[in-house]
Design a protein around this motif. Sequence first.
Motif, PDB file in Angstrom:
ATOM      1  N   ARG A 164      55.011 175.169  35.587  1.00  0.00           N
ATOM      2  CA  ARG A 164      53.658 175.107  36.134  1.00  0.00           C
ATOM      3  C   ARG A 164      53.683 174.324  37.441  1.00  0.00           C
ATOM      4  O   ARG A 164      54.688 173.687  37.796  1.00  0.00           O
ATOM      5  N   VAL A 165      52.586 174.370  38.144  1.00  0.00           N
ATOM      6  CA  VAL A 165      52.423 173.593  39.371  1.00  0.00           C
ATOM      7  C   VAL A 165      51.847 172.227  39.031  1.00  0.00           C
ATOM      8  O   VAL A 165      50.901 172.124  38.250  1.00  0.00           O
ATOM      9  N   LYS A 182      56.165 183.646  40.627  1.00  0.00           N
ATOM     10  CA  LYS A 182      54.879 183.706  41.320  1.00  0.00           C
ATOM     11  C   LYS A 182      53.884 182.814  40.598  1.00  0.00           C
ATOM     12  O   LYS A 182      54.014 182.550  39.399  1.00  0.00           O
ATOM     13  N   ARG A 183      52.930 182.345  41.335  1.00  0.00           N
ATOM     14  CA  ARG A 183      51.863 181.527  40.771  1.00  0.00           C
ATOM     15  C   ARG A 183      50.789 182.459  40.209  1.00  0.00           C
ATOM     16  O   ARG A 183      50.284 183.331  40.909  1.00  0.00           O
ATOM     17  N   TYR A 204      59.256 180.622  45.496  1.00  0.00           N
ATOM     18  CA  TYR A 204      58.297 181.683  45.795  1.00  0.00           C
ATOM     19  C   TYR A 204      58.859 182.669  46.817  1.00  0.00           C
ATOM     20  O   TYR A 204      58.754 183.888  46.662  1.00  0.00           O
ATOM     21  N   ARG A 219      47.606 177.145  36.487  1.00  0.00           N
ATOM     22  CA  ARG A 219      48.727 176.386  37.050  1.00  0.00           C
ATOM     23  C   ARG A 219      50.092 176.990  36.707  1.00  0.00           C
ATOM     24  O   ARG A 219      51.124 176.495  37.153  1.00  0.00           O
ATOM     25  N   SER A 264      46.039 171.228  40.188  1.00  0.00           N
ATOM     26  CA  SER A 264      46.717 172.497  40.489  1.00  0.00           C
ATOM     27  C   SER A 264      47.085 172.590  41.958  1.00  0.00           C
ATOM     28  O   SER A 264      47.910 173.411  42.350  1.00  0.00           O
ATOM     29  N   VAL A 282      53.464 178.926  36.605  1.00  0.00           N
ATOM     30  CA  VAL A 282      54.425 179.568  37.501  1.00  0.00           C
ATOM     31  C   VAL A 282      55.251 180.516  36.632  1.00  0.00           C
ATOM     32  O   VAL A 282      55.987 180.079  35.748  1.00  0.00           O
TER      33      VAL A 282
END
Length: 235
Positions: free
Chosen positions: A111-112, A202-203, A196, A208, A28, A210
């Motif tokens: 996702r990250v 936003k996370r 962002y 993980r 992550s 987004v």
Amino acid sequence: MKEGPDITLIGSLIGDPTRANMLSALISGKALTASELANEAGITLQTTSAHLKKLEAGGLIRQRKQGRHRYFNLADEDVATLLETMMGLAAKKGHIRTRTGPKAPEMRKARVCYNHLAGEFGVQMFDSLVGRGFLLEDRNEVVITDSGRDFIKALGIDLDPLQKAKRPLCKSCLDWSARRSHLAGSLGTALLDHIYEKGWAKRLEDVRVVQFSRRGEAAFHEHFPLLADQKHASL
């Protein structure tokens, strides 16, 4: 034993289920404490410490101390890329661990992956940049073109510090859920930061995912559209 890189050590470190869970938590990009990693792996803190020492000695993680706490991260983006690639191979071969819950579709959407955008949106961004000639992909090498530089500058992203960084500017990373490439490297990180900063997404805390807003999703598709043939290929 034959000369050359020894992949057996890396394989044994990642192959242990407990350590695999800990490494998956660190993909992550967030720094986690030993207690948090113990919770992720479902083991005691004492056992966690032994695993962390092995991972650190093997060069897969690093730690830093802040106040009374010690935090752990993946050693670098190469480790994150390796893990994401292994996840993609596992998914392709049908080795899936199913976790029920509402986060699964969101994880596949956006996702990250350590420090860049992954999932369907990450793949779309990469395909859009390649399809419009902003990036050139030749096997594992990804190069930004002059028109790509103009596009990135128009977004308000300064390429100079990115090019001076020790990390590669552009790098492809195999997406485990889409099983296609998304963009890593310092440019991939800068583009996620841009998303962002623009308030498009936003996370979500402690995961993980987004999450894009409706306005942000529309802006994303406007800036990173797919060509007609790419839309067909993605179906």
